[in-house]
Design an enzyme around this catalytic site. Structure first.
Site, short mmCIF file in Angstrom:
data_model
loop_
_atom_site.label_atom_id
_atom_site.label_comp_id
_atom_site.label_asym_id
_atom_site.label_seq_id
_atom_site.Cartn_x
_atom_site.Cartn_y
_atom_site.Cartn_z
NE ARG A 107 -2.93 0.43 3.31
CZ ARG A 107 -2.22 0.55 4.44
NH1 ARG A 107 -1.45 1.61 4.63
NH2 ARG A 107 -2.28 -0.38 5.36
CE1 TYR A 160 -16.06 11.37 -16.43
CE2 TYR A 160 -15.71 11.34 -14.07
CZ TYR A 160 -15.99 10.68 -15.24
OH TYR A 160 -16.20 9.33 -15.22
CG ASP A 198 -9.40 16.27 -14.95
OD1 ASP A 198 -8.68 15.70 -15.80
OD2 ASP A 198 -10.47 15.78 -14.53
CE LYS A 218 -12.06 8.12 -18.52
NZ LYS A 218 -12.40 9.37 -17.84
C1 LIG Z 1 -12.92 9.75 -16.54
C2 LIG Z 1 -12.59 11.07 -16.00
C3 LIG Z 1 -12.39 11.27 -14.63
C4 LIG Z 1 -12.56 10.14 -13.62
O1 LIG Z 1 -11.60 9.16 -13.77
P1 LIG Z 1 -11.85 7.57 -13.46
O2 LIG Z 1 -10.55 6.97 -13.85
O3 LIG Z 1 -13.01 7.14 -14.28
O4 LIG Z 1 -12.13 7.48 -11.99
C5 LIG Z 1 -12.04 12.53 -14.20
N1 LIG Z 1 -11.91 13.57 -15.06
C6 LIG Z 1 -12.10 13.42 -16.38
C7 LIG Z 1 -11.94 14.59 -17.28
C8 LIG Z 1 -12.45 12.18 -16.90
O5 LIG Z 1 -12.67 12.05 -18.21
#
Ligand SMILES: *Cc1c(COP(=O)(O)O)cnc(C)c1O
Length: 384
Positions: A51, A103, A175, A200
């Site tokens: 962890r 998001y 982000d 992504k």
């Molecule tokens: C998918 C996404 C998230 C969340 O991420 P997860 O890996 O699904 O928890 C946050 N911000 C954006 C812009 C995203 O596309």
């Protein structure tokens, strides 16, 4: 060679990496272990319990720190787990100013989970720095920026937001999921923390859920390492390995995503059933100048609204696609289509989503790296 001497397209492959010491393995092995042998209490090689640290995860953490130009990297079990760790630096009474075109899962985490713990969130458009400044007060601790925004492809000026954050004595978090460090490097533009859903583009093959942070300063990174270990939302070694493997081709994939994104955006703009197309590469996109200033290219995410703006038509079009897969998520090698109003943004109240332009007839595309002609032919038949 040190990271300082390498350009981005080499850092994706080598940044923060070294060959494994015991065998010379070129890729870091998947250290599928929970614990590490000690010769006497405290006699270990820097690894005690997975962890806290795991060598495969650490290789990934070094990679994200390197490609984002940050000092420190942290990996989590999902993008939302990474966001969760960032907000846990705050205390009751603290306030966050966030972009309103956000998001859906981030919005839900802020409003449904952290609001209960006495943290206050303000949501505002960030096209203009003054609307953010108006919300700043003595309790403002963090400014949350997502750019390009999802799904409306608005562009927020990161440098301008970093000035507002500095004046407010708040941290700026970006982000960077949609752009990736190939297109935009927020730390160089003044951000303190960069967050990724590596699910992504970074992992890039729709085979893993994982979150990453890159952090500029040690003091902030230490707080986050403490939360990472204390709350424990870490990712496993296999997922760390897959993400690291994905990052090694990020620059090649992104180049093609951008080329195909541009071709699709232009095709849609000329189509007579399409009312408007949202893609920051168009010269008449309202934030085109900012996009040009802070991004290397315009990415593979394209949204568009059908004429008539009806739910029924949008559902028909996304269901008729054959090369594009109807699915949530984005950023993989394969093209995906989504209907935000009923899918990714269903957790946002209708009035809120309409305010940001997420109407019933809006369709979002994650343009993959297939042959451009096949993608356009598919859109043509679905629109017909
Ligand atoms: C998918 C996404 C998230 C969340 O991420 P997860 O890996 O699904 O928890 C946050 N911000 C954006 C812009 C995203 O596309």
């Amino acid at each position: 060679m040190s990271d300082k001497d390498l350009r981005f397209n080499s850092l994706t492959i080598h940044g923060g990496q070294k060959h494994e010491e015991a065998t010379g393995a070129v890729m870091p092995p998947i250290f599928q272990t929970s614990t590490y042998a000690q010769t006497h209490p405290g006699g270990h090689k820097g690894f005690e319990y997975s962890r806290t640290q795991n060598p495969t995860r650490m290789a990934l953490e070094n990679s994200i720190a390197s490609i984002e130009g940050g000092g420190f990297g942290l990996a989590f079990g999902s993008g939302l787990a990474a966001i969760d760790a960032v907000i846990k630096m705050l205390e009751p009474g603290d306030e966050v100013i966030s972009t309103n075109d956000l998001y859906g899962g981030t919005y839900r985490l802020f409003t449904k989970i952290f609001s209960k713990y006495g943290i206050k969130f303000h949501f505002t458009g960030m096209a203009d720095a003054s609307s953010v400044k108006d919300k700043v007060n003595a309790n403002t601790k963090l400014i949350w920026v997502e750019t390009p925004t999802n799904p409306m492809m608005n562009i927020i000026d990161i440098e301008a937001m970093s000035k507002v954050a500095k004046e407010a004595g708040a941290l700026l978090v970006v982000d960077n999921t949609f752009a990736t460090p190939y297109l935009q490097r927020p730390i160089e533009l003044g951000a303190d923390i960069v967050m990724h859903s590596a699910t992504k583009y970074l992992a890039g093959h729709s085979d893993v859920v994982l979150g990453l942070l890159a952090v500029k300063d040690k003091e902030v990174a230490d707080q986050l390492y403490f939360i990472q270990n204390s709350s424990g939302a870490v990712c496993g070694p296999m997922d760390s390995f897959l993400t690291l493997r994905g990052i090694k081709t990020l620059h090649v994939r992104m180049q093609r995503h951008c080329e195909n994104g541009k071709a699709v955006a232009q095709f849609l703009r000329d189509h007579d059933r399409v009312e408007s197309v949202y893609w920051p590469g168009f010269e008449d996109h309202p934030n085109h100048a900012v996009a040009q200033k802070q991004m290397k290219d315009f990415g593979g995410m394209v949204s568009f609204r059908l004429k008539g703006d009806s739910m029924e038509d949008a559902v028909k079009v996304v269901s008729a696609l054959k090369v594009f897969t109807l699915a949530e998520s984005l950023g993989g090698v394969e093209s995906l289509a989504g209907h935000p109003a009923s899918m990714t943004h269903a957790s946002i109240p209708v009035e809120e989503r309409l305010k940001t332009g997420v109407t019933d007839g809006l369709i979002r595309l994650s343009v993959g790296i297939e042959d451009e002609a096949d993608l356009i032919a598919d859109l043509k038949q679905a629109l017909a």
